[in-house]
Write a protein that holds these residues in place. Structure first.
Motif, PDB file in Angstrom:
ATOM      1  N   TYR A   8       0.807  -1.211   0.000  1.00  0.00           N
ATOM      2  CA  TYR A   8       0.000   0.000   0.000  1.00  0.00           C
ATOM      3  C   TYR A   8       0.847   1.271   0.000  1.00  0.00           C
ATOM      4  N   SER A   9       2.146   1.127   0.183  1.00  0.00           N
ATOM      5  CA  SER A   9       3.008   2.305   0.280  1.00  0.00           C
ATOM      6  C   SER A   9       3.199   2.947  -1.079  1.00  0.00           C
ATOM      7  N   PHE A  10       3.485   4.228  -1.057  1.00  0.00           N
ATOM      8  CA  PHE A  10       3.809   4.925  -2.283  1.00  0.00           C
ATOM      9  C   PHE A  10       5.209   4.516  -2.702  1.00  0.00           C
ATOM     10  N   LYS A  11       5.424   4.522  -4.003  1.00  0.00           N
ATOM     11  CA  LYS A  11       6.722   4.084  -4.511  1.00  0.00           C
ATOM     12  C   LYS A  11       7.841   5.034  -4.093  1.00  0.00           C
ATOM     13  N   LYS A  12       7.571   6.339  -4.132  1.00  0.00           N
ATOM     14  CA  LYS A  12       8.592   7.304  -3.744  1.00  0.00           C
ATOM     15  C   LYS A  12       8.517   7.519  -2.240  1.00  0.00           C
ATOM     16  N   THR A  13       9.659   7.755  -1.651  1.00  0.00           N
ATOM     17  CA  THR A  13       9.658   8.065  -0.227  1.00  0.00           C
ATOM     18  C   THR A  13       9.180   9.497  -0.060  1.00  0.00           C
ATOM     19  N   PRO A  14       8.468   9.793   1.044  1.00  0.00           N
ATOM     20  CA  PRO A  14       7.972  11.158   1.243  1.00  0.00           C
ATOM     21  C   PRO A  14       9.109  12.161   1.209  1.00  0.00           C
ATOM     22  N   ARG A  15       8.834  13.294   0.584  1.00  0.00           N
ATOM     23  CA  ARG A  15       9.874  14.317   0.483  1.00  0.00           C
ATOM     24  C   ARG A  15      10.194  14.873   1.863  1.00  0.00           C
ATOM     25  N   LYS A  16      11.431  15.187   2.058  1.00  0.00           N
ATOM     26  CA  LYS A  16      11.866  15.805   3.310  1.00  0.00           C
ATOM     27  C   LYS A  16      11.765  17.314   3.119  1.00  0.00           C
ATOM     28  N   LYS A 122      -9.368   9.640   4.128  1.00  0.00           N
ATOM     29  CA  LYS A 122     -10.249   9.365   2.984  1.00  0.00           C
ATOM     30  C   LYS A 122      -9.459   8.745   1.836  1.00  0.00           C
ATOM     31  N   VAL A 123      -8.317   9.347   1.506  1.00  0.00           N
ATOM     32  CA  VAL A 123      -7.471   8.842   0.422  1.00  0.00           C
ATOM     33  C   VAL A 123      -6.965   7.441   0.767  1.00  0.00           C
ATOM     34  N   ALA A 124      -6.533   7.257   2.007  1.00  0.00           N
ATOM     35  CA  ALA A 124      -6.016   5.952   2.438  1.00  0.00           C
ATOM     36  C   ALA A 124      -7.099   4.879   2.350  1.00  0.00           C
ATOM     37  N   LYS A 125      -8.310   5.192   2.786  1.00  0.00           N
ATOM     38  CA  LYS A 125      -9.416   4.215   2.723  1.00  0.00           C
ATOM     39  C   LYS A 125      -9.694   3.801   1.290  1.00  0.00           C
ATOM     40  N   ILE A 126      -9.698   4.774   0.394  1.00  0.00           N
ATOM     41  CA  ILE A 126      -9.951   4.463  -1.022  1.00  0.00           C
ATOM     42  C   ILE A 126      -8.863   3.538  -1.564  1.00  0.00           C
ATOM     43  N   GLU A 127      -7.615   3.870  -1.267  1.00  0.00           N
ATOM     44  CA  GLU A 127      -6.497   3.058  -1.757  1.00  0.00           C
ATOM     45  C   GLU A 127      -6.531   1.640  -1.173  1.00  0.00           C
ATOM     46  N   VAL A 128      -6.776   1.533   0.119  1.00  0.00           N
ATOM     47  CA  VAL A 128      -6.795   0.216   0.761  1.00  0.00           C
ATOM     48  C   VAL A 128      -8.001  -0.593   0.274  1.00  0.00           C
ATOM     49  N   LYS A 129      -9.140   0.060   0.110  1.00  0.00           N
ATOM     50  CA  LYS A 129     -10.339  -0.661  -0.377  1.00  0.00           C
ATOM     51  C   LYS A 129     -10.098  -1.210  -1.781  1.00  0.00           C
ATOM     52  N   LYS A 130      -9.443  -0.411  -2.638  1.00  0.00           N
ATOM     53  CA  LYS A 130      -9.135  -0.895  -3.990  1.00  0.00           C
ATOM     54  C   LYS A 130      -8.240  -2.126  -3.919  1.00  0.00           C
ATOM     55  N   ALA A 131      -7.210  -2.055  -3.095  1.00  0.00           N
ATOM     56  CA  ALA A 131      -6.280  -3.181  -2.961  1.00  0.00           C
ATOM     57  C   ALA A 131      -6.978  -4.375  -2.319  1.00  0.00           C
ATOM     58  N   SER A 132      -7.868  -4.107  -1.375  1.00  0.00           N
ATOM     59  CA  SER A 132      -8.586  -5.189  -0.693  1.00  0.00           C
ATOM     60  C   SER A 132      -9.480  -5.957  -1.656  1.00  0.00           C
ATOM     61  N   SER A 141      -7.704 -11.908   1.243  1.00  0.00           N
ATOM     62  CA  SER A 141      -8.220 -10.772   2.004  1.00  0.00           C
ATOM     63  C   SER A 141      -7.684 -10.767   3.434  1.00  0.00           C
ATOM     64  N   VAL A 142      -7.669  -9.551   4.019  1.00  0.00           N
ATOM     65  CA  VAL A 142      -7.187  -9.367   5.383  1.00  0.00           C
ATOM     66  C   VAL A 142      -8.378  -9.046   6.283  1.00  0.00           C
ATOM     67  N   SER A 143      -8.184  -9.230   7.564  1.00  0.00           N
ATOM     68  CA  SER A 143      -9.252  -8.950   8.521  1.00  0.00           C
ATOM     69  C   SER A 143      -9.524  -7.444   8.575  1.00  0.00           C
ATOM     70  N   GLN A 144     -10.687  -7.085   9.104  1.00  0.00           N
ATOM     71  CA  GLN A 144     -11.052  -5.669   9.238  1.00  0.00           C
ATOM     72  C   GLN A 144     -10.053  -4.942  10.131  1.00  0.00           C
ATOM     73  N   GLU A 145      -9.600  -5.622  11.179  1.00  0.00           N
ATOM     74  CA  GLU A 145      -8.637  -5.023  12.101  1.00  0.00           C
ATOM     75  C   GLU A 145      -7.334  -4.672  11.372  1.00  0.00           C
ATOM     76  N   LYS A 146      -6.830  -5.623  10.558  1.00  0.00           N
ATOM     77  CA  LYS A 146      -5.594  -5.362   9.808  1.00  0.00           C
ATOM     78  C   LYS A 146      -5.814  -4.276   8.758  1.00  0.00           C
ATOM     79  N   GLU A 153      -1.889   3.572   8.908  1.00  0.00           N
ATOM     80  CA  GLU A 153      -0.486   3.727   8.523  1.00  0.00           C
ATOM     81  C   GLU A 153      -0.345   4.455   7.192  1.00  0.00           C
ATOM     82  N   LEU A 154      -1.210   4.122   6.244  1.00  0.00           N
ATOM     83  CA  LEU A 154      -1.154   4.784   4.945  1.00  0.00           C
ATOM     84  C   LEU A 154      -1.545   6.253   5.083  1.00  0.00           C
ATOM     85  N   ALA A 155      -2.519   6.560   5.925  1.00  0.00           N
ATOM     86  CA  ALA A 155      -2.920   7.954   6.144  1.00  0.00           C
ATOM     87  C   ALA A 155      -1.751   8.758   6.702  1.00  0.00           C
TER      88      ALA A 155
END
Length: 176
Positions: A8-16, A122-132, A141-146, A153-155
């Protein structure tokens, strides 16, 4: 779970952010947050121009003379203000003619950090739901807790990345 987070991580590391840029960003956020708690009066039904003019016991013709306009133009601008169709420059000019200060503000409904956190979630939920969905189709599939942990973490990662990751479009080009 490490593999799942990486997926779920972005390919680029967050800019410093450089210290100066961080300071400037913090100052912008403090300025906007300061407005949040301010009480602003609602605009009168007739608009501010006509309301102030009447409070000053000034005729439309007198305001027109002070503003270097015609009486008809003042009448048109008063109606346009009431309809929400007047420019800031026109308001400034009439405020000066009425011996008033002119100001405007965008008042956030919430603290800037809260708006950004909600957006990141919101963005994280959309991304995780797509991957899920893809994982479900592949019987992985992963549990709701995971899933909730991954969203959180993605947020955080999206918040650190900021800018385009936070306010950009989805991969399909949709604004969400």
């Amino acid at each position: 779970m490490e593999n799942e987070v990486t997926m779920y991580s972005f390919k680029k590391t967050p800019r410093k952010l450089q210290p100066v840029k961080k300071t400037v960003l913090r100052q912008y956020r403090e300025l906007v947050d300061a407005v949040k708690g301010t009480l602003f009066p609602s605009t009168p039904k007739e608009g501010w121009i006509r309301t102030v003019r009447k409070a000053l016991d000034m005729s439309g013709a007198q305001l027109a003379e002070r503003a270097g306009m015609t009486r008809n133009r003042i009448s048109v601008l008063e109606r346009r203000e009431a309809d929400g169709d007047i420019t800031l420059n026109q308001l400034k000019q009439l405020a000066e003619a009425l011996d008033c200060d002119f100001s405007y503000a965008l008042k956030p409904k919430k603290a800037v950090s809260d708006i950004m956190q909600e957006r990141a979630l919101k963005v994280a939920k959309i991304e995780v739901k797509k991957a899920s969905k893809n994982m479900f189709l592949e019987a992985q599939s992963v549990s709701q807790e995971k899933e909730d942990i991954l969203i959180s973490e993605l947020a955080e990662e999206i918040m650190r990345a900021g800018g385009r990751k936070l306010w950009g479009k989805s991969k399909e080009g949709k604004v969400f």
